[in-house]
Design a protein around this motif. Structure first.
Motif, PDB file in Angstrom:
ATOM      1  N   THR A  49     -19.690  40.481 -47.119  1.00 33.57           N
ATOM      2  CA  THR A  49     -19.020  39.317 -47.706  1.00 33.57           C
ATOM      3  C   THR A  49     -19.099  38.172 -46.685  1.00 33.57           C
ATOM      4  OG1 THR A  49     -16.758  39.500 -46.821  1.00 33.57           O
ATOM      5  CG2 THR A  49     -17.303  40.972 -48.638  1.00 33.57           C
ATOM      6  N   ASP A  50     -18.635  36.988 -47.110  1.00 27.78           N
ATOM      7  CA  ASP A  50     -18.611  35.871 -46.136  1.00 27.78           C
ATOM      8  C   ASP A  50     -17.190  35.626 -45.625  1.00 27.78           C
ATOM      9  OD1 ASP A  50     -17.377  34.896 -48.347  1.00 27.78           O
ATOM     10  OD2 ASP A  50     -18.758  33.215 -48.691  1.00 27.78           O
ATOM     11  N   GLU A 254      -1.307  34.688 -41.570  1.00 32.49           N
ATOM     12  CA  GLU A 254      -1.402  34.323 -42.981  1.00 32.49           C
ATOM     13  C   GLU A 254      -2.813  34.654 -43.468  1.00 32.49           C
ATOM     14  OE1 GLU A 254       0.034  30.404 -44.090  1.00 32.49           O
ATOM     15  OE2 GLU A 254      -1.407  30.356 -45.748  1.00 32.49           O
ATOM     16  N   ALA A 255      -2.888  35.321 -44.617  1.00 35.65           N
ATOM     17  CA  ALA A 255      -4.215  35.683 -45.148  1.00 35.65           C
ATOM     18  C   ALA A 255      -4.167  35.693 -46.666  1.00 35.65           C
ATOM     19  CB  ALA A 255      -4.626  37.055 -44.624  1.00 35.65           C
ATOM     20  N   LYS A 256      -5.385  35.728 -47.260  1.00 32.92           N
ATOM     21  CA  LYS A 256      -5.419  35.789 -48.738  1.00 32.92           C
ATOM     22  C   LYS A 256      -5.203  37.220 -49.210  1.00 32.92           C
ATOM     23  CE  LYS A 256      -8.333  31.737 -49.329  1.00 32.92           C
ATOM     24  NZ  LYS A 256      -9.478  31.485 -48.457  1.00 32.92           N
ATOM     25  N   ARG A 257      -5.725  38.188 -48.436  1.00 34.51           N
ATOM     26  CA  ARG A 257      -5.547  39.595 -48.807  1.00 34.51           C
ATOM     27  C   ARG A 257      -5.233  40.408 -47.550  1.00 34.51           C
ATOM     28  NH1 ARG A 257      -9.068  40.516 -53.575  1.00 34.51           N
ATOM     29  NH2 ARG A 257      -7.634  42.162 -54.174  1.00 34.51           N
ATOM     30  N   VAL A 258      -4.512  41.498 -47.731  1.00 35.84           N
ATOM     31  CA  VAL A 258      -4.254  42.412 -46.619  1.00 35.84           C
ATOM     32  C   VAL A 258      -4.721  43.807 -47.017  1.00 35.84           C
ATOM     33  CG1 VAL A 258      -1.842  42.768 -47.384  1.00 35.84           C
ATOM     34  CG2 VAL A 258      -2.486  43.416 -45.072  1.00 35.84           C
ATOM     35  N   VAL A 259      -5.385  44.513 -46.094  1.00 32.74           N
ATOM     36  CA  VAL A 259      -5.822  45.885 -46.356  1.00 32.74           C
ATOM     37  C   VAL A 259      -5.081  46.805 -45.392  1.00 32.74           C
ATOM     38  CG1 VAL A 259      -7.788  47.432 -46.644  1.00 32.74           C
ATOM     39  CG2 VAL A 259      -8.148  44.950 -46.814  1.00 32.74           C
ATOM     40  N   LEU A 260      -4.301  47.732 -45.938  1.00 38.08           N
ATOM     41  CA  LEU A 260      -3.593  48.686 -45.084  1.00 38.08           C
ATOM     42  C   LEU A 260      -4.493  49.888 -44.805  1.00 38.08           C
ATOM     43  CD1 LEU A 260       0.052  48.793 -46.521  1.00 38.08           C
ATOM     44  CD2 LEU A 260      -0.833  47.460 -44.598  1.00 38.08           C
ATOM     45  N   PRO A 412      -1.784  47.663 -57.872  1.00 39.45           N
ATOM     46  CA  PRO A 412      -1.705  47.041 -59.206  1.00 39.45           C
ATOM     47  C   PRO A 412      -0.544  46.051 -59.336  1.00 39.45           C
ATOM     48  CG  PRO A 412      -2.001  49.411 -59.383  1.00 39.45           C
ATOM     49  CD  PRO A 412      -1.745  49.125 -57.943  1.00 39.45           C
ATOM     50  N   CYS A 413       0.544  46.259 -58.581  1.00 41.63           N
ATOM     51  CA  CYS A 413       1.705  45.366 -58.720  1.00 41.63           C
ATOM     52  C   CYS A 413       1.552  44.068 -57.928  1.00 41.63           C
ATOM     53  CB  CYS A 413       2.975  46.082 -58.293  1.00 41.63           C
ATOM     54  SG  CYS A 413       3.359  47.456 -59.363  1.00 41.63           S
ATOM     55  N   ASN A 414       0.563  43.989 -57.082  1.00 42.60           N
ATOM     56  CA  ASN A 414       0.229  42.745 -56.396  1.00 42.60           C
ATOM     57  C   ASN A 414      -1.090  42.938 -55.648  1.00 42.60           C
ATOM     58  OD1 ASN A 414      -0.077  40.468 -54.807  1.00 42.60           O
ATOM     59  ND2 ASN A 414       2.143  40.204 -54.546  1.00 42.60           N
ATOM     60  N   PRO A 415      -2.204  42.530 -56.263  1.00 44.62           N
ATOM     61  CA  PRO A 415      -3.529  42.839 -55.692  1.00 44.62           C
ATOM     62  C   PRO A 415      -3.878  42.076 -54.412  1.00 44.62           C
ATOM     63  CG  PRO A 415      -3.737  41.685 -57.789  1.00 44.62           C
ATOM     64  CD  PRO A 415      -2.285  41.873 -57.569  1.00 44.62           C
ATOM     65  N   THR A 416      -2.939  41.276 -53.884  1.00 47.44           N
ATOM     66  CA  THR A 416      -3.217  40.717 -52.547  1.00 47.44           C
ATOM     67  C   THR A 416      -3.163  41.848 -51.514  1.00 47.44           C
ATOM     68  OG1 THR A 416      -0.880  40.196 -52.241  1.00 47.44           O
ATOM     69  CG2 THR A 416      -2.268  38.405 -52.994  1.00 47.44           C
ATOM     70  N   PHE A 441     -14.228  45.093 -53.562  1.00 42.89           N
ATOM     71  CA  PHE A 441     -13.059  44.450 -54.183  1.00 42.89           C
ATOM     72  C   PHE A 441     -12.854  43.057 -53.582  1.00 42.89           C
ATOM     73  CE2 PHE A 441     -11.594  48.873 -55.191  1.00 42.89           C
ATOM     74  CZ  PHE A 441     -11.374  48.694 -56.543  1.00 42.89           C
ATOM     75  N   LEU A 442     -12.977  42.973 -52.253  1.00 43.74           N
ATOM     76  CA  LEU A 442     -12.735  41.688 -51.581  1.00 43.74           C
ATOM     77  C   LEU A 442     -13.767  40.650 -52.000  1.00 43.74           C
ATOM     78  CD1 LEU A 442     -11.864  43.022 -47.995  1.00 43.74           C
ATOM     79  CD2 LEU A 442     -10.261  42.068 -49.678  1.00 43.74           C
ATOM     80  N   ASN A 443     -14.945  41.130 -52.371  1.00 44.88           N
ATOM     81  CA  ASN A 443     -16.032  40.235 -52.771  1.00 44.88           C
ATOM     82  C   ASN A 443     -15.945  39.881 -54.253  1.00 44.88           C
ATOM     83  OD1 ASN A 443     -18.131  38.869 -51.600  1.00 44.88           O
ATOM     84  ND2 ASN A 443     -19.665  40.421 -52.122  1.00 44.88           N
ATOM     85  N   ASN A 444     -14.862  40.323 -54.893  1.00 49.37           N
ATOM     86  CA  ASN A 444     -14.653  40.096 -56.335  1.00 49.37           C
ATOM     87  C   ASN A 444     -15.755  40.672 -57.211  1.00 49.37           C
ATOM     88  OD1 ASN A 444     -12.211  38.787 -55.980  1.00 49.37           O
ATOM     89  ND2 ASN A 444     -13.262  36.843 -55.550  1.00 49.37           N
ATOM     90  N   GLU A 445     -16.363  41.773 -56.742  1.00 55.65           N
ATOM     91  CA  GLU A 445     -17.373  42.438 -57.574  1.00 55.65           C
ATOM     92  C   GLU A 445     -16.674  43.280 -58.623  1.00 55.65           C
ATOM     93  OE1 GLU A 445     -20.169  44.692 -55.177  1.00 55.65           O
ATOM     94  OE2 GLU A 445     -20.140  43.104 -53.669  1.00 55.65           O
TER      95      GLU A 445
END
Ligand SMILES: Cc1cc2nc3c(=O)[nH]c(=O)nc-3n(C[C@H](O)[C@H](O)[C@H](O)COP(=O)(O)OP(=O)(O)OC[C@H]3O[C@@H](n4cnc5c(N)ncnc54)[C@H](O)[C@@H]3O)c2cc1C
Length: 461
Positions: A49-50, A254-260, A412-416, A441-445
């Motif tokens: 991804t970029d 601050e970020a658009k998405r977080v991956v645990l 599913p309850c918050n895809p960020t 997922f992060l690449n919106n594929e």
């Protein structure tokens, strides 16, 4: 009291200083947890991804389960394939097995692309079975494998075994016969309880060294898109509509998405400001379990190996997600400056970490685990308790999900919020597979449905 002493951590000859977060920062994606799941998720996200990425680790890279495992590369679930078929249907179950096996290729890609030097041994691994029900279960699994295009496991049964006659005819094409002597030779044991042997591709590597080398490559390669901090525990993950704020000491990410990618650790809270409460559900979905291992040094007289043993009687608490077993790995090991040794590791004993309790890698080794491993060595290799001199004894934390399936995908309850966690005992290949799936997922594929998808608690009864 014995300390927690892992050979994988000992082999890390790191020179990089720990750089904690010392200011407020932002990025497209923040990955929490610097074990093999976090580092490979960062690899695929940066490669495919970029996005800009922050990788944040509470302690040091690879000092969690990644630095305290058996280092066996295996592609099975800690839950039988036939069980997965019953629960999820044949298509999703077979696809999930195929996905985990595909991580062998992903692992090769990473090694080649990042030019990693960490030794990776690949060989045929074995597992010994001692009971009729175990044999039938594996034959059933093999039926699904052969009928749906997966490579079957080779199953050899002892030709003298008196229960051979009770094996249903439908399984006749799925096994071969050999003398028990030959079976015990493959299993490297003299324990005559074993009447069957499975074999399949396995491997071993130091996953901590692999992760350490890989983060070095990422730092050097993605100077403009990766920021990386160690010694920086995240305490709060605050989910908003289309962004996430992480609290780390006095600073904020601050970020658009977080991956645990936090495995079984529970030491943070998740606040969903725009929907149903997630925190309690999350902490109930990932239960910590402590695994114990021992390792001894021997001359380099045998090739690398990985062998599991399913005993006649379970020697530890029943595992709701699968059958308990002991395992052994062997690989070349540098010892006292010479490379003419093998390191043989044995493991199996586990303890449940009570919900909400904190795990500390500083806790001493368990006497119970030592007793169980001694007992395993006695019954399988005729080694008297105390006869084996262990150079290493260590423990690590695993994350178990209630259904034994890793969580990979958006909440599913918050895809960020996304997850790549829950090893359920076998986590190296699933973490890597999880890494590429998360990057998609992060690449919106469009990502096809799978058994790894986190469930929507609003639809649960
Ligand atoms: C004894 C034992 C034996 C095992 N044997 C095998 C095996 O043979 N084969 C196999 O495939 N798997 C095995 N596993 C499982 C495998 O080691 C793990 O699945 C794998 O290492 C997964 O790594 P991870 O990145 O998910 O977790 P970890 O390596 O545990 O990494 C999680 C990281 O998250 C960090 N973290 C947690 N909370 C926070 C926070 N709040 N803020 C910042 N960072 C945080 C932790 O410090 C940690 O470094 C074993 C595990 C154990 C314990």
């Amino acid at each position: 009291m014995l300390p927690n002493h892992s050979p994988w951590i000992k082999q890390l000859k790191r020179t990089r200083p720990v750089v904690p977060l010392d200011k407020d920062v932002s990025s497209d994606v923040v990955i929490v947890g610097g074990g093999i799941a976090g580092v490979t998720t960062a690899f695929f996200t940066l490669r495919d991804t970029d996005k800009t990425v922050i990788l944040i680790e509470a302690n040091k890279i690879a000092h969690g389960a990644t630095g305290h495992n058996a280092g066996q590369i295996a592609s099975y679930f800690e839950r039988p394939l036939s069980d997965l078929v019953e629960k999820f249907g044949v298509e999703l179950a077979i696809e999930s097995q195929r996905s985990v096996e595909s991580a062998w290729i992903l692992l090769d890609q990473i090694v080649v692309e990042a030019k990693l030097q960490t030794p990776l041994y690949r060989f045929t691994g074995y597992a010994g079975l001692s009971r009729f029900d175990q044999v039938i279960l594996h034959l059933k699994n093999n039926r699904y494998r052969t009928d749906h295009g997966l490579i079957p496991e080779s199953i050899i049964l002892a030709d003298h075994w008196d229960e051979l006659v009770d094996i249903p005819k439908e399984f006749k094409d799925l096994y071969s016969l050999a003398t028990q002597k030959d079976i015990l030779q493959l299993l490297e044991t003299n324990n005559i309880d074993y009447i069957a042997c499975l074999s399949y591709q396995k491997g071993c590597m130091n996953s901590a060294l692999f992760s350490e080398e890989l983060i070095g490559y990422l730092i050097a390669t993605y100077k403009d898109r990766l920021a990386f901090y160690e010694g920086s525990p995240v305490t709060v993950v605050r989910l908003k509509d289309s962004k996430v704020l992480l609290e780390v000491s006095t600073h904020t990410i601050e970020a658009k998405r977080v991956v645990l990618c936090t495995n079984g650790f529970e030491n943070f809270s998740i606040i969903n400001e725009v929907g149903v409460e997630i925190d309690t559900k999350f902490h109930h979905s990932v239960n910590g379990r402590i695994g114990y291992m021992s390792g001894y040094i021997e001359p380099l007289n045998n090739p690398p190996a990985a062998i599991s043993y399913f005993p006649e009687i379970n020697q530890r608490n029943a595992d709701p997600t699968g059958e308990n077993y002991f395992y052994l790995t062997r690989r070349p090991h540098e010892h006292e400056g010479k490379d003419s040794y093998n390191l043989v590791c044995t493991g199996g004993p586990e303890k449940v970490l009570p919900n909400g309790a904190d795990y500390s890698s500083q806790d001493p080794y368990s006497e119970d685990a030592r007793f169980l491993i001694d007992e395993f060595m006695r019954s399988n290799y005729d080694k008297k308790p105390g006869e084996t001199e262990y150079s290493f004894q260590w423990h690590g934390l695993m994350g178990y999900t209630p259904n034994g399936i890793r969580l990979v995908g958006p909440e599913p309850c918050n895809p960020t919020l996304l997850y790549n966690l829950g090893c359920n005992g076998v986590g190296i290949l699933p973490s890597i597979f999880g890494g590429i799936r998360i990057s998609r997922f992060l690449n919106n594929e469009h990502v096809e449905r799978s058994i790894f998808d986190p469930q929507d608690q609003r639809r649960e009864i």
